[in-house]
Design a protein around this motif. Sequence first.
Motif, PDB file in Angstrom:
ATOM      1  N   VAL A 105       0.837  -1.198   0.000  1.00  0.00           N
ATOM      2  CA  VAL A 105       0.000   0.000   0.000  1.00  0.00           C
ATOM      3  C   VAL A 105       0.873   1.249   0.000  1.00  0.00           C
ATOM      4  O   VAL A 105       0.633   2.206  -0.741  1.00  0.00           O
ATOM      5  CB  VAL A 105      -0.946   0.006   1.214  1.00  0.00           C
ATOM      6  CG1 VAL A 105      -1.815   1.265   1.211  1.00  0.00           C
ATOM      7  CG2 VAL A 105      -1.827  -1.242   1.214  1.00  0.00           C
ATOM      8  N   LEU A 106       1.918   1.255   0.820  1.00  0.00           N
ATOM      9  CA  LEU A 106       2.827   2.398   0.870  1.00  0.00           C
ATOM     10  C   LEU A 106       3.533   2.589  -0.467  1.00  0.00           C
ATOM     11  O   LEU A 106       3.748   3.718  -0.915  1.00  0.00           O
ATOM     12  CB  LEU A 106       3.835   2.202   1.999  1.00  0.00           C
ATOM     13  CG  LEU A 106       3.239   2.385   3.403  1.00  0.00           C
ATOM     14  CD1 LEU A 106       4.017   1.575   4.430  1.00  0.00           C
ATOM     15  CD2 LEU A 106       3.234   3.853   3.802  1.00  0.00           C
ATOM     16  N   ALA A 107       3.887   1.487  -1.125  1.00  0.00           N
ATOM     17  CA  ALA A 107       4.496   1.587  -2.452  1.00  0.00           C
ATOM     18  C   ALA A 107       3.520   2.196  -3.448  1.00  0.00           C
ATOM     19  O   ALA A 107       3.896   3.039  -4.278  1.00  0.00           O
ATOM     20  CB  ALA A 107       4.949   0.205  -2.926  1.00  0.00           C
ATOM     21  N   ASP A 120      13.953   1.687  -8.698  1.00  0.00           N
ATOM     22  CA  ASP A 120      13.860   0.675  -7.636  1.00  0.00           C
ATOM     23  C   ASP A 120      13.840   1.411  -6.313  1.00  0.00           C
ATOM     24  O   ASP A 120      14.588   2.383  -6.126  1.00  0.00           O
ATOM     25  CB  ASP A 120      15.045  -0.291  -7.666  1.00  0.00           C
ATOM     26  CG  ASP A 120      15.034  -1.199  -8.875  1.00  0.00           C
ATOM     27  OD1 ASP A 120      14.249  -2.161  -8.861  1.00  0.00           O
ATOM     28  OD2 ASP A 120      15.813  -0.939  -9.813  1.00  0.00           O
ATOM     29  N   PHE A 121      13.017   0.951  -5.414  1.00  0.00           N
ATOM     30  CA  PHE A 121      12.981   1.592  -4.101  1.00  0.00           C
ATOM     31  C   PHE A 121      12.572   0.577  -3.046  1.00  0.00           C
ATOM     32  O   PHE A 121      12.117  -0.533  -3.353  1.00  0.00           O
ATOM     33  CB  PHE A 121      12.042   2.802  -4.102  1.00  0.00           C
ATOM     34  CG  PHE A 121      10.594   2.493  -4.358  1.00  0.00           C
ATOM     35  CD1 PHE A 121       9.711   2.277  -3.310  1.00  0.00           C
ATOM     36  CD2 PHE A 121      10.097   2.443  -5.661  1.00  0.00           C
ATOM     37  CE1 PHE A 121       8.368   2.012  -3.540  1.00  0.00           C
ATOM     38  CE2 PHE A 121       8.756   2.186  -5.908  1.00  0.00           C
ATOM     39  CZ  PHE A 121       7.889   1.970  -4.843  1.00  0.00           C
ATOM     40  N   VAL A 122      12.732   0.975  -1.791  1.00  0.00           N
ATOM     41  CA  VAL A 122      12.431   0.125  -0.643  1.00  0.00           C
ATOM     42  C   VAL A 122      11.366   0.802   0.210  1.00  0.00           C
ATOM     43  O   VAL A 122      11.375   2.023   0.378  1.00  0.00           O
ATOM     44  CB  VAL A 122      13.700  -0.126   0.197  1.00  0.00           C
ATOM     45  CG1 VAL A 122      13.359  -0.704   1.581  1.00  0.00           C
ATOM     46  CG2 VAL A 122      14.654  -1.053  -0.534  1.00  0.00           C
ATOM     47  N   LEU A 158      19.008   1.528  -1.430  1.00  0.00           N
ATOM     48  CA  LEU A 158      18.111   2.117  -2.423  1.00  0.00           C
ATOM     49  C   LEU A 158      17.273   3.208  -1.772  1.00  0.00           C
ATOM     50  O   LEU A 158      17.149   3.253  -0.539  1.00  0.00           O
ATOM     51  CB  LEU A 158      17.186   1.037  -3.002  1.00  0.00           C
ATOM     52  CG  LEU A 158      17.830  -0.081  -3.832  1.00  0.00           C
ATOM     53  CD1 LEU A 158      16.816  -1.193  -4.066  1.00  0.00           C
ATOM     54  CD2 LEU A 158      18.333   0.482  -5.153  1.00  0.00           C
ATOM     55  N   PRO A 159      16.682   4.105  -2.567  1.00  0.00           N
ATOM     56  CA  PRO A 159      15.771   5.099  -2.001  1.00  0.00           C
ATOM     57  C   PRO A 159      14.703   4.409  -1.152  1.00  0.00           C
ATOM     58  O   PRO A 159      14.102   3.427  -1.585  1.00  0.00           O
ATOM     59  CB  PRO A 159      15.163   5.762  -3.239  1.00  0.00           C
ATOM     60  CG  PRO A 159      16.189   5.573  -4.306  1.00  0.00           C
ATOM     61  CD  PRO A 159      16.813   4.251  -4.033  1.00  0.00           C
ATOM     62  N   THR A 160      14.496   4.936   0.056  1.00  0.00           N
ATOM     63  CA  THR A 160      13.642   4.257   1.024  1.00  0.00           C
ATOM     64  C   THR A 160      12.559   5.196   1.532  1.00  0.00           C
ATOM     65  O   THR A 160      12.819   6.357   1.863  1.00  0.00           O
ATOM     66  CB  THR A 160      14.473   3.739   2.210  1.00  0.00           C
ATOM     67  OG1 THR A 160      15.484   2.852   1.712  1.00  0.00           O
ATOM     68  CG2 THR A 160      13.611   2.987   3.201  1.00  0.00           C
ATOM     69  N   ILE A 161      11.330   4.673   1.594  1.00  0.00           N
ATOM     70  CA  ILE A 161      10.192   5.413   2.130  1.00  0.00           C
ATOM     71  C   ILE A 161       9.554   4.569   3.219  1.00  0.00           C
ATOM     72  O   ILE A 161       9.992   3.457   3.508  1.00  0.00           O
ATOM     73  CB  ILE A 161       9.156   5.740   1.033  1.00  0.00           C
ATOM     74  CG1 ILE A 161       8.560   4.427   0.487  1.00  0.00           C
ATOM     75  CG2 ILE A 161       9.776   6.571  -0.077  1.00  0.00           C
ATOM     76  CD1 ILE A 161       7.251   4.602  -0.243  1.00  0.00           C
ATOM     77  N   GLN A 173      18.593   4.897   2.992  1.00  0.00           N
ATOM     78  CA  GLN A 173      18.648   6.085   2.136  1.00  0.00           C
ATOM     79  C   GLN A 173      17.256   6.709   2.027  1.00  0.00           C
ATOM     80  O   GLN A 173      16.553   6.546   1.028  1.00  0.00           O
ATOM     81  CB  GLN A 173      19.191   5.709   0.758  1.00  0.00           C
ATOM     82  CG  GLN A 173      20.610   5.174   0.788  1.00  0.00           C
ATOM     83  CD  GLN A 173      21.137   4.862  -0.598  1.00  0.00           C
ATOM     84  OE1 GLN A 173      20.524   5.178  -1.609  1.00  0.00           O
ATOM     85  NE2 GLN A 173      22.295   4.215  -0.647  1.00  0.00           N
ATOM     86  N   ALA A 174      16.848   7.398   3.076  1.00  0.00           N
ATOM     87  CA  ALA A 174      15.510   7.986   3.114  1.00  0.00           C
ATOM     88  C   ALA A 174      15.359   9.058   2.040  1.00  0.00           C
ATOM     89  O   ALA A 174      16.256   9.875   1.819  1.00  0.00           O
ATOM     90  CB  ALA A 174      15.256   8.589   4.490  1.00  0.00           C
ATOM     91  N   VAL A 175      14.211   9.034   1.346  1.00  0.00           N
ATOM     92  CA  VAL A 175      13.877  10.047   0.338  1.00  0.00           C
ATOM     93  C   VAL A 175      12.471  10.555   0.621  1.00  0.00           C
ATOM     94  O   VAL A 175      11.732   9.986   1.430  1.00  0.00           O
ATOM     95  CB  VAL A 175      13.956   9.473  -1.097  1.00  0.00           C
ATOM     96  CG1 VAL A 175      15.371   9.045  -1.427  1.00  0.00           C
ATOM     97  CG2 VAL A 175      12.982   8.303  -1.270  1.00  0.00           C
TER      98      VAL A 175
END
Length: 234
Positions: A105-107, A120-122, A158-161, A173-175
């Motif tokens: 859901v967050l993705a 690509d992200f996490v 990787l970029p992380t949310i 790697q918070a974005v």
Amino acid sequence: MPEPSADGLLVLAVDTATTVAVGLARGGTVLQVATLADRMAHAEQLTPMVHRCLDAAGVVPADLDLVVAGLGPGPFTGLRVGIATALMLASALHLPWRGVCTLDVLAAQLVAEHTEPPADFVVATDARRREVYWARYDRRGVRVDGPHVSPAAEVPPLPTIGPGADLYPDHLQAVLGPRTLDPGVMAVRGPELLDAGRTPLYLRRPDATEPTRRKSVLLPASAAARRPADRGRS
């Protein structure tokens, strides 16, 4: 009476993996949302939150077409309350229900908010014990790895949310991106997200486990040998 089309489904979404979250949507339109940050109050507040959302939208439980339950990953107690509530509603109303991964859901939120999401992200959430729950996604928001639970140092760089993105700045790697689950997005996208099955995604064994070795109730031989003498001195 004809079945409602997929676009017209009245969907109730419930998730207690990160916060207490309730969403109600019809097709692509969010009707109501309710969230509560205090997960310690999920047992008392979740059902009243569901009824408040239904009342505010001018619908009754019998109007629902589908229940979507967040399966985590998350802590045992939090997940159990949310999933049990969703199942109880679905069973009482004879409704279909489906489980989705909370991280998915967050993705989906990130993809909806950005015209050019990372290739690509996490998505990461707090697993406590200096660990995170995480999964890896492509630019469409499709999960390609996970979910896992591990120390932050083992998460791909990787970029992380997500709610866990800012917890370990030395490793993640918070974005810019979602930090809390949007139950409205969950209600809208829930019918089309990857079906996560029916099993809660605890990812850890429960802290309380049954003993693997029986405890003996017999006295050791040395202790038994001393008992007569002890009785004689009393």
